[in-house]
Design an enzyme around this catalytic site. Structure first.
Site, PDB file in Angstrom:
ATOM      1  N   TYR A 154      33.947  35.679  32.681  1.00 28.42           N
ATOM      2  CA  TYR A 154      33.452  36.012  34.014  1.00 28.42           C
ATOM      3  C   TYR A 154      34.120  37.297  34.461  1.00 28.42           C
ATOM      4  O   TYR A 154      35.327  37.477  34.270  1.00 28.42           O
ATOM      5  CB  TYR A 154      33.779  34.876  34.988  1.00 28.42           C
ATOM      6  N   ASP A 249      39.208  42.829  30.689  1.00 27.32           N
ATOM      7  CA  ASP A 249      39.248  42.299  32.047  1.00 27.32           C
ATOM      8  C   ASP A 249      40.510  41.442  32.171  1.00 27.32           C
ATOM      9  O   ASP A 249      40.546  40.305  31.711  1.00 27.32           O
ATOM     10  CB  ASP A 249      37.992  41.472  32.345  1.00 27.32           C
ATOM     11  N   LYS A 277      43.852  40.006  41.512  1.00 26.74           N
ATOM     12  CA  LYS A 277      44.710  38.850  41.773  1.00 26.74           C
ATOM     13  C   LYS A 277      46.172  39.257  41.999  1.00 26.74           C
ATOM     14  O   LYS A 277      46.524  39.750  43.058  1.00 26.74           O
ATOM     15  CB  LYS A 277      44.531  37.821  40.650  1.00 26.74           C
TER      16      LYS A 277
HETATM   17  P1  KE4 Z   1      37.114  38.784  42.471  1.00 26.45           P
HETATM   18  O1  KE4 Z   1      35.886  39.579  42.817  1.00 26.45           O
HETATM   19  O2  KE4 Z   1      36.917  37.279  42.705  1.00 26.45           O
HETATM   20  O3  KE4 Z   1      38.376  39.333  43.096  1.00 26.45           O
HETATM   21  O4  KE4 Z   1      37.383  38.929  40.878  1.00 26.45           O
HETATM   22  C1  KE4 Z   1      36.347  38.595  39.988  1.00 26.45           C
HETATM   23  C2  KE4 Z   1      36.945  38.264  38.640  1.00 26.45           C
HETATM   24  C3  KE4 Z   1      36.882  39.217  37.645  1.00 26.45           C
HETATM   25  N1  KE4 Z   1      37.401  38.982  36.411  1.00 26.45           N
HETATM   26  C4  KE4 Z   1      38.007  37.801  36.133  1.00 26.45           C
HETATM   27  C5  KE4 Z   1      38.568  37.572  34.748  1.00 26.45           C
HETATM   28  C6  KE4 Z   1      38.102  36.784  37.121  1.00 26.45           C
HETATM   29  O5  KE4 Z   1      38.692  35.605  36.808  1.00 26.45           O
HETATM   30  C7  KE4 Z   1      37.562  37.014  38.392  1.00 26.45           C
HETATM   31  C8  KE4 Z   1      37.609  35.964  39.493  1.00 26.45           C
HETATM   32  N2  KE4 Z   1      38.056  34.669  39.072  1.00 26.45           N
HETATM   33  C9  KE4 Z   1      37.556  33.557  39.882  1.00 26.45           C
HETATM   34  C10 KE4 Z   1      38.079  32.257  39.262  1.00 26.45           C
HETATM   35  N3  KE4 Z   1      37.444  31.944  38.026  1.00 26.45           N
HETATM   36  C11 KE4 Z   1      37.968  33.698  41.316  1.00 26.45           C
HETATM   37  C12 KE4 Z   1      37.684  32.499  42.155  1.00 26.45           C
HETATM   38  C13 KE4 Z   1      36.474  32.695  43.031  1.00 26.45           C
HETATM   39  O6  KE4 Z   1      35.481  33.295  42.583  1.00 26.45           O
HETATM   40  O7  KE4 Z   1      36.542  32.213  44.174  1.00 26.45           O
END
Ligand code: KE4
Length: 440
Positions: A154, A249, A277
């Site tokens: 993701y 990523d 994060k």
């Molecule tokens: P954000 O747009 O949520 O800050 O980051 C997206 C993202 C990009 N790349 C990786 C590897 C990620 O894990 C994420 C976001 N992770 C999710 C949990 N699987 C965040 C939780 C959520 O979407 O509320």
């Protein structure tokens, strides 16, 4: 999938139940991000009031050991004194200027010093923005349209990344959400993680059209999946030989698996890295960076557009800077490894005692216990094996641990995150709770 958690403790979460009913009338699904909706475990999300160190407190006053840490950012634990002080000091000077500050350069210096692949870095407000921008940059630099991603990885909700594996042999992507057009999806190729032959074949067919290969170097988003050395080596070799960019990523793994992230421990250096994060210390800040000759294509140095009102926001920069300085000065990685190993062994023993087929995967402070149909455990190497997990059994484990004051990821397809605030006693209590939960 159970349609509700054990009634035993639902009574202890009446305020959350009421808050959820109110929120659903105001916010789609009652949450501002679907990951929080408990869709993967049934029941209703728990609403929280506060957090401190390793503890979360919900609005009914129940306390939980936190193994999510806001889905990764809170590696130091909640409200670390150094981070709180840095935010308060920045707040005393203002909240947002829409103009450059020296603090952004200081954070950039820390990122560049820590992450092997990064010579220049641009900050954004979310990992999604950082991933979208890295993809746009790769396309802008190479003049090519196609990108390769992997099932179960993701990268945020940018249109070209909300694409599922297509049914066609050509691995053409198909939209993974309404609103993503077929035209957008067509330029995203979706392959199986840890399958170097499929990647080799894809480059053999269309390598000169591929702008980038994008992957989680240690996967958290299908549950924890370790990369196999030959897979990463193939990705590095093929992108280099075909003039495509390799993009890691590291939104989850960055600053978590080591100060330099997964690329530091794996010894593979990508062309671009996406961060999020931890780099924001719990406030909205993410980043993308890489070779200077690539990053200098980003506006206004170059022509690839990317912008953001709150990019490099002073409060978020203060939280991120304090977090990275603390990680650099007092690295918690030895403790995180020790606690992670203890938890892995404890979960494995609890499942064995209950006679349950599980695959437990861990890298450092990221861990997943995959519940499987059995009879024998099967290594989880990618989405094809992860997606066979027994989600109902995971949901039962999740709620049984909630009942014992342990807050795990509300999905089989997420990794748990240990923080440096956890103590040996917390780990032991978590293992005891796992034995009780699986025996029940
Ligand atoms: P954000 O747009 O949520 O800050 O980051 C997206 C993202 C990009 N790349 C990786 C590897 C990620 O894990 C994420 C976001 N992770 C999710 C949990 N699987 C965040 C939780 C959520 O979407 O509320």
């Amino acid at each position: 999938m159970p349609d509700h958690p054990p009634a035993a403790t639902a009574a202890r979460r009446r305020a959350s139940h009421t808050a959820f009913a109110r929120a659903r009338g105001l916010i789609p699904g009652g949450v501002n991000s679907p990951a929080r909706a408990f869709g993967g475990v049934g029941g209703e999300p728990i609403f929280f009031r506060e957090a401190q160190g390793q503890w979360l407190t919900d609005i009914d006053g129940n306390r939980y050991l936190d193994y999510i840490g806001s889905w990764g950012p809170m590696i130091l634990g909640h409200r670390h004194p150094r981070v709180v002080a840095a935010i308060e000091a920045a707040l005393a000077r203002g909240t947002s200027y829409g103009a450059p500050t020296e603090a952004e350069s200081r954070l950039a210096e820390l990122i560049i010093a820590a992450v092997p692949s990064i010579e220049k870095v641009r900050m954004t407000s979310s990992g999604t923005e950082a991933a979208m921008s890295a993809v746009r940059l790769a396309r802008g630099v190479t003049g090519r349209d196609k990108i390769v991603k992997f099932a179960g990885n993701y990268h945020g909700h940018g249109d070209s990344l909300l694409v599922a594996a297509g049914s066609s042999a050509a691995t053409l992507g198909v939209p993974d959400s309404p609103g993503v057009t077929a035209g957008t999806a067509r330029d995203t190729l979706v392959l199986e993680y840890n399958d170097p032959q499929e990647l080799e074949d894809c480059f053999g067919r269309e390598g000169d059209e591929i702008a980038a290969v994008l992957l989680e170097p240690v996967v958290g988003n299908m549950g924890l999946v370790r990369p196999e050395p030959e897979f990463l080596a193939a990705a590095r070799r093929l992108t280099r030989s075909h003039g495509a960019l390799l993009v890691f990523d590291e939104v989850m793994s960055g600053f978590r698996l080591a100060l330099g992230g997964a690329q530091e421990i794996l010894g593979v250096v990508p062309d671009l890295t996406i961060l999020g994060k931890i780099v924001g210390g719990g406030l909205p800040l993410a980043a993308y960076g890489g070779r200077a000759d690539v990053m200098d294509h980003v506006l206004p140095a170059g022509k690839v557009f990317q912008a953001g009102t709150l990019a490099g926001n002073p409060l978020a920069v203060a939280a991120g800077t304090a977090t990275l300085e603390e990680l650099a000065e007092r690295p918690p990685y030895g403790q995180l490894e020790r606690h992670g190993a203890a938890l892995e062994a404890g979960f494995r023993a609890a499942a064995a005692a209950a006679g349950l087929p599980v695959w437990v995967a861990r890298v450092g402070s990221m861990l997943t216990m995959f519940f499987q149909p059995g009879p024998e455990p099967v290594p989880v190497r990618g989405w094809k094996t992860a997606s066979r997990s027994d989600k109902a059994r995971y949901a039962a484990f999740f709620w049984a641990m909630i009942d014992r004051g342990v807050y795990l990821p509300c999905s089989q397809y997420e990794a748990l995150f240990l923080s440096a605030a956890l103590t040996d006693a917390d780990i032991a209590a978590t293992i005891t709770a796992a034995h009780e939960s699986l025996a029940g």
